[in-house]
Design an enzyme around this catalytic site. Sequence first.
Site, PDB file in Angstrom:
ATOM      1  N   ASP A 194      31.759  -9.007  -3.854  1.00  0.00           N
ATOM      2  CA  ASP A 194      30.586  -9.766  -3.379  1.00  0.00           C
ATOM      3  C   ASP A 194      29.282  -9.034  -3.727  1.00  0.00           C
ATOM      4  O   ASP A 194      29.097  -7.876  -3.368  1.00  0.00           O
ATOM      5  CB  ASP A 194      30.751  -9.924  -1.855  1.00  0.00           C
ATOM      6  CG  ASP A 194      29.570 -10.590  -1.166  1.00  0.00           C
ATOM      7  OD1 ASP A 194      28.701 -11.123  -1.862  1.00  0.00           O
ATOM      8  OD2 ASP A 194      29.550 -10.568   0.083  1.00  0.00           O
ATOM      9  N   GLY A 366      25.663 -11.170   6.719  1.00  0.00           N
ATOM     10  CA  GLY A 366      27.120 -11.048   6.741  1.00  0.00           C
ATOM     11  C   GLY A 366      27.650 -10.424   5.466  1.00  0.00           C
ATOM     12  O   GLY A 366      28.859 -10.416   5.234  1.00  0.00           O
ATOM     13  N   HIS A 367      26.739  -9.899   4.634  1.00  0.00           N
ATOM     14  CA  HIS A 367      27.143  -9.377   3.322  1.00  0.00           C
ATOM     15  C   HIS A 367      26.866  -7.874   3.231  1.00  0.00           C
ATOM     16  O   HIS A 367      25.990  -7.349   3.908  1.00  0.00           O
ATOM     17  CB  HIS A 367      26.394 -10.116   2.213  1.00  0.00           C
ATOM     18  CG  HIS A 367      26.681 -11.590   2.185  1.00  0.00           C
ATOM     19  ND1 HIS A 367      27.746 -12.110   1.486  1.00  0.00           N
ATOM     20  CD2 HIS A 367      26.066 -12.622   2.798  1.00  0.00           C
ATOM     21  CE1 HIS A 367      27.762 -13.428   1.668  1.00  0.00           C
ATOM     22  NE2 HIS A 367      26.757 -13.757   2.455  1.00  0.00           N
TER      23      HIS A 367
END
Length: 554
Positions: A194, A366-367
């Site tokens: 990610d 959230g990363h």
Amino acid sequence: MAKELKLNLIPLGGLGEIGKNMMVVKYGENILVIDSGLMFPEEEMLGIDVVIPDITYLLENKDIVRGIVLTHGHEDHIGALPYILKDLDVPVYGTKLTLGLLQGKLKENNMSNCVTLVTVKPRDVVDIGPFKVEFIRVSHSIPDAVAIAIHTPVGTVLHTGDFKLDQTPVDGDVTDFHRIAELGQKGVLVLLSDSTNVERPGYTMSERVVGATFDETFRMAKDRIIIATFASNVHRLQQAISTAYKYGRKVAIVGRSMLNVVSIASELGYIKFPEDILVDLDEINRLPSNQVTILTTGSQGEPMSALTRMALNDHRQVEIIPGDTVIISATPIPGNEKLVARTIDHLFKQGANVIYESFSGIHVSGHPSQEELKMMINLVKPKFFVPVHGEYRHLIKHAQLAVDMGIPSSNVFVAENGHVLEFSRHRGRISGRVTAGKVLVDGLGVGDVGNIVLRDRKQLSQDGILIVVVTIEKETGGVVAGPDIVSRGFVYVRESEKLMEEAKEKVKLALEKCEEKGITEWASIKSNVRDAIGKYLYEKTRRRPMILPIIMEV
């Protein structure tokens, strides 16, 4: 000796963009798909509802697609499935909450009985064709998120999904560091990681930071509290509900998507409500203002969302009252900044106290930030590295980070949607390209709006439309009635009568020229009319409206 088959990784979405994540894993005559997400339309996509990946490649190979595995339940990872599963009859694997949210979407599309859903738990290993697929718990802004390890005859591929290394997650389910490190020790061929927050140094703050901020805000607020956040951010909703209960407040929920998520998450046990805390929206006006909390959608300033309607005093049930505290617990998605700013301005005008600054601790991502991305690379120690989930600059920066961590630059691939990444045990390369792109969904139409329609919409929105109606006699080609001109979005006719009259004269002249030259084909007549009136209007107004000649015969 039989030639060893290669492993192919083909991104169909999520690279060079935020959203519509989809990765294809191909080995021999077998395909596995990771995630099927949507993205929301860009500003120039006028009238478009959502954008989904182009799955032409999957449809061309539908006989060898063995299944779809899901990392978590956010729209950008599951949102395209109701469209895709109409054409691909394959089982879908995911954790309990992920499939619960998907089931809700399928019900809305009357598809709940025709799709095979297989529920898995973290640490489960499932055989799908020649792939051994392992689900590994990670932290994210929604419960039940997993990374996916795909064990193939060529080697192991680890796809992180969306993750962050939160040491104190709200639900206590910490990322399975042990299993990730174990895989790294055994050897991982390719890591797909990610890239969303790669530009941020340090670590992403824990979700519990938001809980502490909520606590302080609730303690200080004297009147109603309205919290806007992503409907799917279940951890944040739970923290808001728990804090409201602590301070003796009732909770009302506004917004269809939030009601759906709360209903599914509470049914499956991911949100727990203290007794009697939930109240109907109609009841909030009967309660003292210091006993009311409202959870709502609209943190992105969407024009039709509940918060935006409240801000514009246009909501049927909720009016902003001076003294309300409004918490916008989200950061704007790139492109939504203006919408969010406008909503905040309107809320202030209504007399609300708005808390929206990211530094105030009312939102955390959230990363993973840079240090967490480094830790993931260090734990996994992959042979090859492919950054995923991010704009092109994010992918480049993540690739540079991987090189700084000691992965040879020849083993790091910055790919684009449609690239075919080919791996053997010792070598990797970009070996070709397949069809990939955007499919636009407008109402019930999927893919029937393309670049030409969007161009027309853009022209209509910029300069309007002019309709020229003429009736011609079949035998002679002479004008029987008209020309009549109808204008929409071009000029206000009552204030531009002279312009309209002169435009009619130009049409008559053009028709007379066609008659003199013996032009009888309608296409040619229309073209001449369009050219004549278009040239005249541009000279007079410097605008180019869409001109639509309608010719009738009698």
